[in-house]
Design a protein around this motif. Structure first.
Motif, PDB file in Angstrom:
ATOM      1  N   MET A  45       4.998  -1.638   0.705  1.00 32.45           N
ATOM      2  CA  MET A  45       5.839  -2.685   0.126  1.00 32.45           C
ATOM      3  C   MET A  45       6.024  -3.741   1.200  1.00 32.45           C
ATOM      4  O   MET A  45       6.912  -3.615   2.053  1.00 32.45           O
ATOM      5  N   GLY A  46       5.145  -4.730   1.191  1.00 31.78           N
ATOM      6  CA  GLY A  46       5.140  -5.705   2.282  1.00 31.78           C
ATOM      7  C   GLY A  46       4.659  -4.994   3.532  1.00 31.78           C
ATOM      8  O   GLY A  46       3.594  -4.400   3.549  1.00 31.78           O
ATOM      9  N   LYS A  47       5.476  -5.001   4.566  1.00 28.83           N
ATOM     10  CA  LYS A  47       5.117  -4.313   5.800  1.00 28.83           C
ATOM     11  C   LYS A  47       5.725  -2.913   5.873  1.00 28.83           C
ATOM     12  O   LYS A  47       5.597  -2.229   6.882  1.00 28.83           O
ATOM     13  N   HIS A  48       6.367  -2.488   4.803  1.00 34.37           N
ATOM     14  CA  HIS A  48       7.066  -1.203   4.791  1.00 34.37           C
ATOM     15  C   HIS A  48       6.293  -0.146   4.016  1.00 34.37           C
ATOM     16  O   HIS A  48       5.674  -0.439   3.007  1.00 34.37           O
ATOM     17  N   VAL A  49       6.383   1.094   4.486  1.00 34.08           N
ATOM     18  CA  VAL A  49       5.774   2.241   3.800  1.00 34.08           C
ATOM     19  C   VAL A  49       6.898   3.028   3.141  1.00 34.08           C
ATOM     20  O   VAL A  49       7.946   3.265   3.747  1.00 34.08           O
ATOM     21  N   ARG A  50       6.668   3.427   1.905  1.00 30.81           N
ATOM     22  CA  ARG A  50       7.667   4.207   1.175  1.00 30.81           C
ATOM     23  C   ARG A  50       6.980   5.342   0.424  1.00 30.81           C
ATOM     24  O   ARG A  50       5.801   5.258   0.069  1.00 30.81           O
ATOM     25  N   TYR A  51       7.754   6.397   0.161  1.00 29.85           N
ATOM     26  CA  TYR A  51       7.271   7.568  -0.563  1.00 29.85           C
ATOM     27  C   TYR A  51       8.188   7.819  -1.752  1.00 29.85           C
ATOM     28  O   TYR A  51       9.408   7.732  -1.631  1.00 29.85           O
ATOM     29  N   HIS A  52       7.595   8.172  -2.886  1.00 30.22           N
ATOM     30  CA  HIS A  52       8.388   8.504  -4.071  1.00 30.22           C
ATOM     31  C   HIS A  52       8.749   9.989  -3.983  1.00 30.22           C
ATOM     32  O   HIS A  52       7.863  10.836  -3.859  1.00 30.22           O
ATOM     33  N   PRO A  53      10.030  10.324  -4.031  1.00 24.92           N
ATOM     34  CA  PRO A  53      10.457  11.717  -3.878  1.00 24.92           C
ATOM     35  C   PRO A  53       9.778  12.696  -4.837  1.00 24.92           C
ATOM     36  O   PRO A  53       9.411  13.797  -4.435  1.00 24.92           O
ATOM     37  N   ASP A  54       9.575  12.307  -6.098  1.00 23.48           N
ATOM     38  CA  ASP A  54       8.940  13.211  -7.063  1.00 23.48           C
ATOM     39  C   ASP A  54       7.484  13.491  -6.688  1.00 23.48           C
ATOM     40  O   ASP A  54       7.002  14.608  -6.846  1.00 23.48           O
ATOM     41  N   VAL A  55       6.797  12.482  -6.174  1.00 14.82           N
ATOM     42  CA  VAL A  55       5.406  12.648  -5.747  1.00 14.82           C
ATOM     43  C   VAL A  55       5.345  13.579  -4.544  1.00 14.82           C
ATOM     44  O   VAL A  55       4.482  14.455  -4.463  1.00 14.82           O
TER      45      VAL A  55
END
Length: 66
Positions: A45-55
């Motif tokens: 997300m732009g320069k940020h990395v994120r993880y979806h908890p369900d995944v």
């Protein structure tokens, strides 16, 4: 007049730091995994990395079944 209350539970996306705590591993391990195309799916997300908890939870469950 009757009031209606609707509770909605919203769990946001996890940062690499939050995921590292959840998995009890160093955040550097997550960076290494991303470079090696291993680990749970992640989003940029732009320069940020994120993880979806369900995944993440599904990935962990799949590891246990293997």
């Amino acid at each position: 007049m009757e009031a209606r209350v609707r509770l909605v539970s919203v769990e946001g996306l996890w940062t690499p730091e939050e995921l590292a705590v959840f998995l009890s591993i160093p955040e550097k391990t997550l960076r290494d995994w991303r470079l090696k195309d291993y680990g749970p799916a992640w989003l940029r997300m732009g320069k940020h990395v994120r993880y979806h908890p369900d995944v993440v939870r599904a990935w962990v469950k799949e590891l246990g079944a293997a």
